[in-house]
Design a protein around this motif. Structure first.
Motif, PDB file in Angstrom:
ATOM      1  N   LYS A  57      64.051   7.630  51.974  1.00 18.66           N
ATOM      2  CA  LYS A  57      63.687   9.058  51.790  1.00 18.66           C
ATOM      3  C   LYS A  57      62.526   9.465  51.984  1.00 18.66           C
ATOM      4  O   LYS A  57      61.966  10.407  52.792  1.00 18.66           O
ATOM      5  N   PRO A  58      61.295   8.819  51.089  1.00 22.42           N
ATOM      6  CA  PRO A  58      60.133   9.364  51.394  1.00 22.42           C
ATOM      7  C   PRO A  58      59.291   9.277  52.622  1.00 22.42           C
ATOM      8  O   PRO A  58      58.262   9.865  52.981  1.00 22.42           O
ATOM      9  N   PHE A  59      59.854   8.500  53.518  1.00 20.37           N
ATOM     10  CA  PHE A  59      59.342   8.377  54.839  1.00 20.37           C
ATOM     11  C   PHE A  59      59.746   9.333  56.135  1.00 20.37           C
ATOM     12  O   PHE A  59      59.100   9.497  56.870  1.00 20.37           O
ATOM     13  N   GLY A  60      60.875  10.010  55.552  1.00 22.43           N
ATOM     14  CA  GLY A  60      61.270  11.380  56.434  1.00 22.43           C
ATOM     15  C   GLY A  60      61.675  10.905  57.802  1.00 22.43           C
ATOM     16  O   GLY A  60      61.712  11.463  58.780  1.00 22.43           O
ATOM     17  N   PHE A  61      62.651   9.771  57.658  1.00 21.18           N
ATOM     18  CA  PHE A  61      63.110   9.306  59.233  1.00 21.18           C
ATOM     19  C   PHE A  61      64.295   9.903  59.491  1.00 21.18           C
ATOM     20  O   PHE A  61      64.479   9.842  60.851  1.00 21.18           O
ATOM     21  N   PHE A  62      65.053  10.219  58.467  1.00 20.73           N
ATOM     22  CA  PHE A  62      66.244  10.978  58.863  1.00 20.73           C
ATOM     23  C   PHE A  62      66.766  11.944  57.686  1.00 20.73           C
ATOM     24  O   PHE A  62      66.102  12.159  56.835  1.00 20.73           O
ATOM     25  N   GLU A  63      67.741  12.689  58.200  1.00 20.23           N
ATOM     26  CA  GLU A  63      68.372  13.730  57.324  1.00 20.23           C
ATOM     27  C   GLU A  63      69.890  13.406  57.007  1.00 20.23           C
ATOM     28  O   GLU A  63      70.616  12.949  58.111  1.00 20.23           O
ATOM     29  N   LYS A  64      70.421  13.448  55.986  1.00 20.60           N
ATOM     30  CA  LYS A  64      71.721  13.220  55.730  1.00 20.60           C
ATOM     31  C   LYS A  64      72.581  14.184  56.226  1.00 20.60           C
ATOM     32  O   LYS A  64      72.115  15.440  56.134  1.00 20.60           O
ATOM     33  N   GLU A  65      73.845  13.772  56.812  1.00 20.97           N
ATOM     34  CA  GLU A  65      74.814  14.902  57.185  1.00 20.97           C
ATOM     35  C   GLU A  65      76.002  14.557  56.251  1.00 20.97           C
ATOM     36  O   GLU A  65      76.339  13.630  55.839  1.00 20.97           O
ATOM     37  N   TYR A  66      76.723  15.821  55.828  1.00 17.67           N
ATOM     38  CA  TYR A  66      77.679  15.485  54.707  1.00 17.67           C
ATOM     39  C   TYR A  66      79.224  16.005  55.336  1.00 17.67           C
ATOM     40  O   TYR A  66      79.158  17.033  56.375  1.00 17.67           O
ATOM     41  N   GLU A  67      80.290  15.678  54.664  1.00 19.56           N
ATOM     42  CA  GLU A  67      81.430  16.197  54.741  1.00 19.56           C
ATOM     43  C   GLU A  67      82.194  16.614  53.526  1.00 19.56           C
ATOM     44  O   GLU A  67      81.445  16.010  52.408  1.00 19.56           O
ATOM     45  N   VAL A  68      83.237  17.087  53.266  1.00 21.60           N
ATOM     46  CA  VAL A  68      83.984  17.473  51.969  1.00 21.60           C
ATOM     47  C   VAL A  68      85.025  16.807  52.150  1.00 21.60           C
ATOM     48  O   VAL A  68      85.820  16.786  53.029  1.00 21.60           O
ATOM     49  N   ARG A  69      85.073  15.747  50.893  1.00 17.00           N
ATOM     50  CA  ARG A  69      86.277  15.015  50.765  1.00 17.00           C
ATOM     51  C   ARG A  69      86.914  15.254  49.450  1.00 17.00           C
ATOM     52  O   ARG A  69      86.323  15.035  48.617  1.00 17.00           O
ATOM     53  N   ASN A  70      88.201  15.498  49.462  1.00 15.03           N
ATOM     54  CA  ASN A  70      88.710  15.963  48.309  1.00 15.03           C
ATOM     55  C   ASN A  70      87.882  16.750  47.187  1.00 15.03           C
ATOM     56  O   ASN A  70      87.964  16.710  46.216  1.00 15.03           O
ATOM     57  N   GLY A  71      87.484  17.611  47.984  1.00 13.39           N
ATOM     58  CA  GLY A  71      86.575  18.691  47.226  1.00 13.39           C
ATOM     59  C   GLY A  71      85.146  18.265  46.796  1.00 13.39           C
ATOM     60  O   GLY A  71      84.305  19.175  46.188  1.00 13.39           O
ATOM     61  N   VAL A  72      84.777  17.098  47.196  1.00 16.39           N
ATOM     62  CA  VAL A  72      83.657  16.496  46.941  1.00 16.39           C
ATOM     63  C   VAL A  72      82.663  16.311  48.058  1.00 16.39           C
ATOM     64  O   VAL A  72      83.208  15.844  49.094  1.00 16.39           O
ATOM     65  N   ARG A  73      81.651  16.776  48.116  1.00 19.46           N
ATOM     66  CA  ARG A  73      80.490  16.534  49.225  1.00 19.46           C
ATOM     67  C   ARG A  73      80.110  15.164  49.279  1.00 19.46           C
ATOM     68  O   ARG A  73      79.921  14.449  48.189  1.00 19.46           O
ATOM     69  N   THR A  75      78.252  11.842  51.927  1.00 19.40           N
ATOM     70  CA  THR A  75      77.503  11.659  53.259  1.00 19.40           C
ATOM     71  C   THR A  75      78.361  11.108  54.197  1.00 19.40           C
ATOM     72  O   THR A  75      79.125  10.160  53.993  1.00 19.40           O
ATOM     73  N   LYS A  76      78.485  11.425  55.418  1.00 20.92           N
ATOM     74  CA  LYS A  76      79.236  11.181  56.632  1.00 20.92           C
ATOM     75  C   LYS A  76      78.143  10.285  57.489  1.00 20.92           C
ATOM     76  O   LYS A  76      78.874   9.429  58.261  1.00 20.92           O
ATOM     77  N   GLY A  77      77.073  10.383  57.531  1.00 25.78           N
ATOM     78  CA  GLY A  77      76.235   9.797  58.295  1.00 25.78           C
ATOM     79  C   GLY A  77      74.515  10.548  58.240  1.00 25.78           C
ATOM     80  O   GLY A  77      74.512  11.091  57.422  1.00 25.78           O
ATOM     81  N   ILE A  78      73.885   9.809  59.085  1.00 23.45           N
ATOM     82  CA  ILE A  78      72.411  10.422  58.990  1.00 23.45           C
ATOM     83  C   ILE A  78      71.941  10.585  60.695  1.00 23.45           C
ATOM     84  O   ILE A  78      72.614  10.338  61.565  1.00 23.45           O
TER      85      ILE A  78
END
Length: 144
Positions: A57-73, A75-78
């Motif tokens: 994370k400190p290098f700033g190479f990517f951002e996380k993308e999220y999905e909601v599974r069973n009411g919980v957020r 990570t689905k990818g970057i």
């Protein structure tokens, strides 16, 4: 004790995450395949990936993308940031490295070819001071 990655280590992990993908987005399932973890338990993989992403994370190479599974957020990818795209575009792909290895076997080695390789290494790895030094041996050191 927290583990901190060097930039080159972080770049190598990013490269592994994306494998041969040319897309800015990679799913966590693809990350597991690209890093050889596809046969491990999903919960173990997600814990591993969470730790890896925390280190990257400190290098700033990517951002996380999220999905909601069973009411919980979750990570689905970057998705690559501009910094991440720069890292992946500046490093040769694995296929290119294998091809370069095969060409290397056929290429005649000379001072000129070595100088070209040193120049390429300096360009690819500006974080290192790469020195190429050739000196003529003293006459008594030269064996014929």
């Amino acid at each position: 004790m927290s583990k901190r990655f060097l930039k080159i280590t972080a770049e190598n992990w990013l490269k592994k995450f994306y494998g041969e993908s040319t897309s800015d987005y990679v799913s966590i399932e693809d990350i597991f395949v690209n890093t050889g973890r596809e046969d491990k338990d999903e919960h173990v993989n997600r814990a591993w990936l969470y730790n890896m992403m925390s280190n990257l994370k400190p290098f700033g190479f990517f951002e996380k993308e999220y999905e909601v599974r069973n009411g919980v957020r979750a990570t689905k990818g970057i998705r690559l940031t501009a910094k991440g795209r720069q890292v992946l575009s500046s490093q040769p792909s694995l296929a290119f490295e294998r091809q370069a290895d095969a060409v290397e076997e056929m290429r005649e080695v000379s001072f000129t070819s070595v100088l070209e390789d040193v120049r390429a290494l300096r360009t690819r790895h500006p974080e290192f001071d790469i020195i190429f030094d050739v000196r003529l041996k003293k006459e008594e050191e030269v064996s014929m």
